[in-house]
Scaffold this motif. Structure first.
Motif, short mmCIF file in Angstrom:
data_model
loop_
_atom_site.label_atom_id
_atom_site.label_comp_id
_atom_site.label_asym_id
_atom_site.label_seq_id
_atom_site.Cartn_x
_atom_site.Cartn_y
_atom_site.Cartn_z
N LEU A 1 1.55 9.56 -4.71
CA LEU A 1 0.96 8.38 -5.53
C LEU A 1 0.20 7.35 -4.78
CD1 LEU A 1 3.85 8.32 -8.19
CD2 LEU A 1 1.31 9.16 -8.54
N ALA A 2 1.10 7.05 -3.50
CA ALA A 2 0.46 6.07 -2.72
C ALA A 2 -1.19 6.43 -2.15
CB ALA A 2 1.08 5.75 -1.41
N GLU B 1 0.95 -1.18 -0.11
CA GLU B 1 0.19 0.21 -0.04
C GLU B 1 0.83 1.34 -0.17
OE1 GLU B 1 -2.91 -0.62 3.10
OE2 GLU B 1 -3.63 -2.50 2.14
N SER B 2 1.57 1.30 1.16
CA SER B 2 2.67 2.85 1.22
C SER B 2 3.40 3.03 0.02
CB SER B 2 3.13 2.62 2.46
OG SER B 2 2.26 2.84 3.58
N ALA C 1 3.13 1.35 -2.92
CA ALA C 1 2.75 0.85 -4.18
C ALA C 1 3.18 1.50 -5.35
CB ALA C 1 1.02 0.86 -4.20
N ALA C 2 3.51 2.91 -5.20
CA ALA C 2 3.73 3.44 -6.63
C ALA C 2 5.14 3.21 -7.02
CB ALA C 2 3.51 5.22 -6.33
N ASN C 3 5.80 2.78 -6.17
CA ASN C 3 7.34 2.47 -6.40
C ASN C 3 7.77 0.87 -7.15
OD1 ASN C 3 9.42 4.03 -4.58
ND2 ASN C 3 7.13 4.03 -3.74
N LEU D 1 11.16 5.40 -6.20
CA LEU D 1 10.84 6.81 -5.80
C LEU D 1 11.16 7.13 -4.47
CD1 LEU D 1 7.11 7.00 -7.30
CD2 LEU D 1 9.18 8.37 -8.36
N VAL D 2 11.02 6.16 -3.55
CA VAL D 2 11.33 6.47 -2.04
C VAL D 2 12.58 6.39 -1.61
CG1 VAL D 2 11.16 4.22 -1.32
CG2 VAL D 2 10.18 6.00 0.01
N GLY D 3 13.69 5.90 -2.57
CA GLY D 3 14.90 5.72 -1.95
C GLY D 3 14.89 4.40 -1.09
N ALA E 1 6.77 12.06 -4.19
CA ALA E 1 5.77 11.74 -5.16
C ALA E 1 5.47 10.22 -4.85
CB ALA E 1 6.64 11.58 -6.36
N SER E 2 6.22 9.61 -4.35
CA SER E 2 6.07 8.12 -3.82
C SER E 2 4.91 8.25 -2.59
CB SER E 2 7.09 7.52 -3.10
OG SER E 2 6.94 6.33 -2.32
N GLU F 1 11.30 12.92 -5.30
CA GLU F 1 10.81 11.39 -5.60
C GLU F 1 10.27 11.08 -4.32
OE1 GLU F 1 13.70 12.46 -6.85
OE2 GLU F 1 13.48 12.28 -8.71
N PRO F 2 10.85 10.98 -3.08
CA PRO F 2 10.11 10.41 -2.06
C PRO F 2 8.59 11.06 -1.82
CG PRO F 2 12.28 10.84 -1.58
CD PRO F 2 12.11 11.36 -2.84
#
Lengths: 391, 391
Positions: B269-270, A102-103, A105-107, A248-250, B265-266, B262-263
């Motif tokens: 997007l979530a 969930e958290s 999910a965009a990565n 995205l998140v690193g 955006a992550s 990016e983070p």
């Protein structure tokens, strides 16, 4: 539903709430969600399947079930239009299933590394802090309730590998079986391995790793040297942690107690609340380019090897020759420990010493081939210790 | 909708997708979700309110908006039957809003401690690692892009306190305002404070803390001495972490990059995926026994105080007298640093020295009262440094 109605659970429940009839929940049209906490695989699989077919949602804390038969259950749940949640099945109180699905999910997940077994982590922390050997640390952990009477699944990496399989399926949408994990336990380690790691500025962790590479997905659960400057090395005791790398998140971390009654309850109840609130779980979509696990022999890493050998002439040369002619390039080779007094009581025997070898990056398969040769060395005493070295 | 249509965003979008008309999304019946990334409070509040009233869900990354006007927006969203999500508004890539409200929903939260500002954390890591002073570390961080040209909101604690207010509302269901946080920054620290902490086996962190006590909720954002054995002390650089204590889970951690394109955006997007999947967010229910923040003067802690004083007779005695007669009990008082050469060029002046005082647990109000008296001391040079000491 419980197995044993007579067991004292410290609860005062109205008559009839506890029963031992597996069918009752399945057949009761008023039951909307089944929570499976019986453990084991075949009976739990049957129970969960029956619940799903009867139109119930399922919450389970059963790691072995999801590892071995998760894909079948997810397919059945989809077919039945029902939800199956299993937050408590992976690392107890660490909310990693929700985190991954969930958290994050965009990565696009590129890798994860995790400490997934609290017993091993406790043992390694104690060995590092006190200089105790494996057996001594285990006895203390059993006394304090941090290790089971039979700790084999915890210390041989099985438990962590089952969790890694579940996590890697979620993270990479890949088909993964238990056998795809390059597996090693901590039960062969000795105090001197942790001491040597410390001298190198490293901590030893039973690290579960999944890495997306060009060749496929690398999966391993092995004792691993982790730099002390890496905060993962600082996670000690029964705590579990999952560090997930995404485009995205690193890197995002989820940590908490990996087991225990209350942390498990926390995860089961979160799943129950999620189902009750009608939150559909994300399921890993089949990725555009499916990724496959690489064969375990193709795992590439730097390795730490520790041999116990009788200190005869040529023993270094023999080892170096076996490794070199197996295509394994050495970064360093060190005669590490002092001769061990207790093994040298007979003055006629040459002393037994430890030889530590650090390799450059090499494939695990080469090491396996070399092992077939070093096993035949007359001077070798016991099974050598193999650890990964994190980059 | 963007402010400046002419700005090059490195994207090729069809004509008409970018526009600068705030009303267009609000009035378009096909738009179901509005994402607010304009920043600032009054205009963002108006935009989000209009979106909700027009029947859209809202996703926002606006920390100041949620801190200052979140409760109004949540009430409006409930009224409109719409959802407002703000994962990116607290600690960027750290999935803590979902963690607190979903994964830990079954827990009674008893406390949390967090590193919520990456700039401060980077500065403190550099000061500890290199021995640099605050100004020097700041110049390096600005050069490397880890600190803004005007870093005041980062280093004075404002940014972290806004995030703490949001988190504590979620965790405790309490009404909390920015003024309820006992606030202090890192901008007064010097290399010797970090050195002294290290000698005590501690790291200095700008720690955001919320603690449920019998007297109410204690909230603070202040530089804090954290034991090096506490893994929170090992979280360095721009990483953020939130460690949540719950009655079931024990302690669960969420960590990741606290800021960055990016983070963020992550997280945005979530939230978008969650709204699109129709996952209703949990909102903190009004607890059975509502908890109120304690007045900032009632915060109880051990304190680290560092005074710069001219080394005259009686200066120790003066300080000890002020603290003692303010009811502050001292654990130790140490003349710490060598006389600072550059301040002692004129041989006629007595040298300036640092005096470090560690107190026993005491109320912040007593310290404030004592400060009114020590400010009048003739021998005092500059503002004393005040840090909390974590238990």
């Amino acid at each position: 539903m419980v197995r044993d109605l007579s067991k004292n659970r410290g609860l005062n429940l109205p008559d009839g709430v506890l029963h031992d009839d597996m069918r009752r929940a399945i057949d009761d049209p008023d039951v909307q969600i089944g929570v499976e906490l019986i453990g084991g695989v075949p009976a739990a699989f049957e129970l969960c399947s029956d619940l799903l077919r009867a139109g119930k949602h399922v919450v389970t804390a059963n790691k072995a079930l999801i590892c071995e038969r998760g894909p079948e259950l997810f397919a059945l749940a989809a077919e039945c239009g029902r939800t199956i949640r299993f937050e408590a099945g992976v690392a107890g109180g660490v909310p990693i299933v929700a985190g991954l699905t969930e958290s994050l999910a965009a990565n696009r997940i590129t890798g994860l590394r995790a400490i997934l077994n609290g017993t091993s982590n406790f043992l390694l922390s104690r060995m590092a802090d006190t200089g105790a050997g494996y057996a001594e640390a285990l006895a203390e952990a059993q006394e304090r309730g941090y290790a089971e009477a039979d700790p084999s699944m915890d210390v041989d990496g099985t438990d962590a590998a089952q969790k890694l399989v579940i996590l890697a399926r979620l993270a990479f949408g890949a088909e993964i079986a238990f056998q795809d994990v390059s597996l090693g336990g901590i039960d062969g380690l000795d105090a001197e391995d942790l001491q040597f790691a410390k001298e190198l500025g490293c901590a030893v962790k039973l690290l579960a790793v999944a890495n997306r590479t060009k060749r496929g997905l690398e999966l391993s659960v092995r004792p691993t040297l982790v730099r002390q400057t890496d905060a993962v090395g600082g996670i000690g005791g029964p705590m579990n942690v999952v560090a997930v790398r995404g485009d995205l998140v690193g890197e995002a971390w989820f940590a908490g107690p990996g087991a225990g009654r209350e942390p498990t309850a926390s995860a089961v109840l979160a799943d129950l609340l999620a189902v009750a609130a009608d939150r559909p779980p994300f399921h890993a979509a089949t990725p555009a380019e499916p990724i496959r696990p690489v064969p375990v022999d193709d795992l590439v890493s730097r390795f730490y090897l520790r041999f116990r050998v009788t200190d005869r002439p040529h023993v270094f040369a023999d080892l170096a020759d076996i490794l070199g002619s197996s295509g394994i390039s050495l970064a360093s080779i060190i005669q590490h420990a002092e001769p061990l007094a207790e093994e040298n009581e007979d003055d006629a025997d040459p002393p037994v010493v430890s030889v530590v070898v650090m390799t450059h990056r090499t494939a695990a398969g080469r090491l396996r081939a070399a092992a077939e040769r070093w096993e035949k060395l007359e001077s070798l005493r016991g099974e050598p210790v193999v650890m990964l070295v994190a980059d």
